[in-house]
Design an enzyme around this catalytic site. Structure first.
Site, PDB file in Angstrom:
ATOM      1  N   GLN A 197       0.947  -1.018  -0.054  1.00  0.00           N
ATOM      2  CA  GLN A 197       0.101   0.080   0.130  1.00  0.00           C
ATOM      3  C   GLN A 197       0.823   1.453  -0.054  1.00  0.00           C
ATOM      4  O   GLN A 197       1.658   1.273   0.866  1.00  0.00           O
ATOM      5  CB  GLN A 197      -1.060  -0.157   1.141  1.00  0.00           C
TER       6      GLN A 197
ATOM      7  N   TYR B  14      -6.724  10.011   4.092  1.00  0.00           N
ATOM      8  CA  TYR B  14      -5.371  10.607   3.791  1.00  0.00           C
ATOM      9  C   TYR B  14      -5.188  11.523   2.562  1.00  0.00           C
ATOM     10  O   TYR B  14      -6.172  11.850   2.009  1.00  0.00           O
ATOM     11  CB  TYR B  14      -4.442   9.361   3.465  1.00  0.00           C
TER      12      TYR B  14
ATOM     13  N   ALA C 231      -9.117  -7.265   8.025  1.00  0.00           N
ATOM     14  CA  ALA C 231      -7.773  -6.827   8.876  1.00  0.00           C
ATOM     15  C   ALA C 231      -7.847  -7.589  10.188  1.00  0.00           C
ATOM     16  O   ALA C 231      -7.217  -8.462  10.331  1.00  0.00           O
ATOM     17  CB  ALA C 231      -7.770  -5.385   9.001  1.00  0.00           C
ATOM     18  N   ARG C 232      -8.602  -6.909  10.978  1.00  0.00           N
ATOM     19  CA  ARG C 232      -8.914  -7.470  12.449  1.00  0.00           C
ATOM     20  C   ARG C 232      -9.204  -9.016  12.582  1.00  0.00           C
ATOM     21  O   ARG C 232      -8.448  -9.663  13.546  1.00  0.00           O
ATOM     22  CB  ARG C 232      -9.925  -6.699  13.185  1.00  0.00           C
TER      23      ARG C 232
END
Ligand SMILES: Cc1cc2nc3c(=O)[nH]c(=O)nc-3n(C[C@H](O)[C@H](O)[C@H](O)COP(=O)(O)O)c2cc1C
Length: 386
Positions: free
Chosen positions: A98, A168, A343-344
């Site tokens: 990424q 971002y 992800a988690r």
């Protein structure tokens, strides 16, 4: 057998199944380097069965960093990254990197330079007043994305992922909340997406025909006055036209709605404990409950919006956010979404995909308590409940 275990093609990349390990900051890059822990972490992801593991958020310039222990792209780390991609390939997986830039989320204490942003809009989360980017700064960042892609290709990555969501820098240009420019980069969505398009073009050219280009983007910023789904659809169409090989669909804006990205418990005390800036610590302690808006967790919480976007584009789509069981994965794939990213659940249980293979009724053990998010600020990534 569930469709999740069928291979899928993203441009030049053939994946063994439909599961991506979503980018999740590992905190395993002391002084911005590739540590043995980072290599082991992604080897474990491939061993655990994911098709594509994403190394989180390498900043394309030193000025785009939000953490000191975060990768930033330069020649000196190519050998370390090569070790990582070799380890992932040896376990039959593919590796993605990424690429991002923090924009006004960058931390001037670390970068020793003013934070950059589309406009001089105060970041209330980090209490940073950024510098509005001029044409030179814009072209430097666009070129940095291209150079970072070339380095990633040399390090053996199968894909790069442009971080165009979560508030971002690229997302700050797309959002009417942070982009109030009056030039060609601001105004209506055709102008606000110009910076993203320039980055997409430079990355596509640098990636060539062997490296896939994936984009992570918001379906919605998660607050009134931010990017909404109708404009996100225009953004997705632009990425498709410009040659993206897949989109990872998410939402939320780190400086305004961080828990819209994640949902579930807000571990306020753990966040206060991990904060090193005294003023921020006090502010969070006193006003945290008021200013940090929680969002209830439900499985696949961006699914409804992703289905609407599915109608508008033909390229492969991945859904991230609250994927927790094979039943949910099947439901998402049945709706024409091509992949899922997690992800988690994989922080909690790196071999969750293997368990999904063995147990059709498998359910993730992630709660989500979000203590892994609080840990991110000061330590290597870990699930305290593991
Ligand atoms: C500890 C942690 C760090 C994260 N860091 C990043 C990151 O660097 N880049 C990014 O795009 N998303 C990041 N995310 C968001 C995840 O990629 C994902 O969008 C989010 O966790 C929802 O998916 P999940 O329910 O599978 O966890 C992070 C999430 C966690 C939990």
């Amino acid at each position: 057998m569930s469709a999740v275990f069928e291979p899928v093609t993203l441009g030049p990349l053939r994946l063994r199944n439909r599961v991506i390990r979503a980018a999740a900051f590992e905190g395993m890059s002391p002084a911005g380097t590739v540590s043995p822990a980072l290599v082991d972490h992604h080897r474990a992801m491939a061993l655990g069965g994911v098709a594509l593991t994403t190394v989180a958020y390498a900043s394309v310039t030193p000025g785009g960093r939000t953490f000191g222990h975060q990768l930033w792209m330069r020649e000196a780390i190519v050998d370390g990254l090569r070790e990582l991609t070799d380890a992932v390939h040896a376990e039959g997986g593919a590796a993605s990197l990424q690429l991002g830039h923090g924009g006004y989320m960058a931390d001037p204490r670390i970068t020793k330079s003013p934070a950059l942003a589309p406009s001089r809009v105060m970041n209330l989360y980090g209490l940073t007043l950024p510098k509005a980017m001029d044409a030179v700064a814009i072209s430097e960042v666009v070129e940095a994305f291209a150079e970072s892609t070339r380095l990633a290709a040399r390090a053996g990555f199968d894909a790069v992922e442009i971080q165009a969501g979560h508030g971002y820098l690229v997302s700050q240009f797309l959002s009417p909340f942070t982009n109030v420019r009056r030039d060609d980069y601001g105004g209506d969505i055709d102008h606000r997406l110009r910076f993203a398009r320039e980055i997409m073009r430079s990355v596509r050219t640098a990636a060539g025909s062997k490296v896939a280009v994936i984009v992570k983007m918001n379906l919605r910023d998660g607050f009134a006055g931010g990017l909404e789904l109708d404009e996100a659809i225009e953004v997705a169409r632009m990425f498709e036209r410009e040659g993206a090989d897949a989109l990872v669909l998410s939402g939320g804006f780190s400086s305004r709605t961080p828990w819209y990205i994640l949902r579930g418990d807000v571990p306020l005390q753990a966040l206060v404990d991990g904060e090193t800036r005294l003023l921020h610590k006090l502010g969070m302690k006193l006003f945290g409950r008021v200013v940090v808006e929680p969002f209830a967790f439900e499985e696949a919480y961006f699914f409804a919006m992703a289905r609407q976007l599915r109608e508008a584009v033909a390229l492969p789509l991945a859904l991230v956010g609250g994927i927790r069981s094979r039943a949910t994965i099947d439901r998402v794939l049945d709706a024409g979404i091509d992949l899922v990213a997690m992800a988690r659940p994989l922080i909690r249980e790196p071999d969750f995909v293997r368990r999904l293979e063995r147990e059709p009724a498998a359910q993730s053990r992630c709660e989500p308590c979000n203590l892994c998010v609080a840990a991110m600020y000061h330590s290597e990534q870990r699930c305290p409940r593991r």
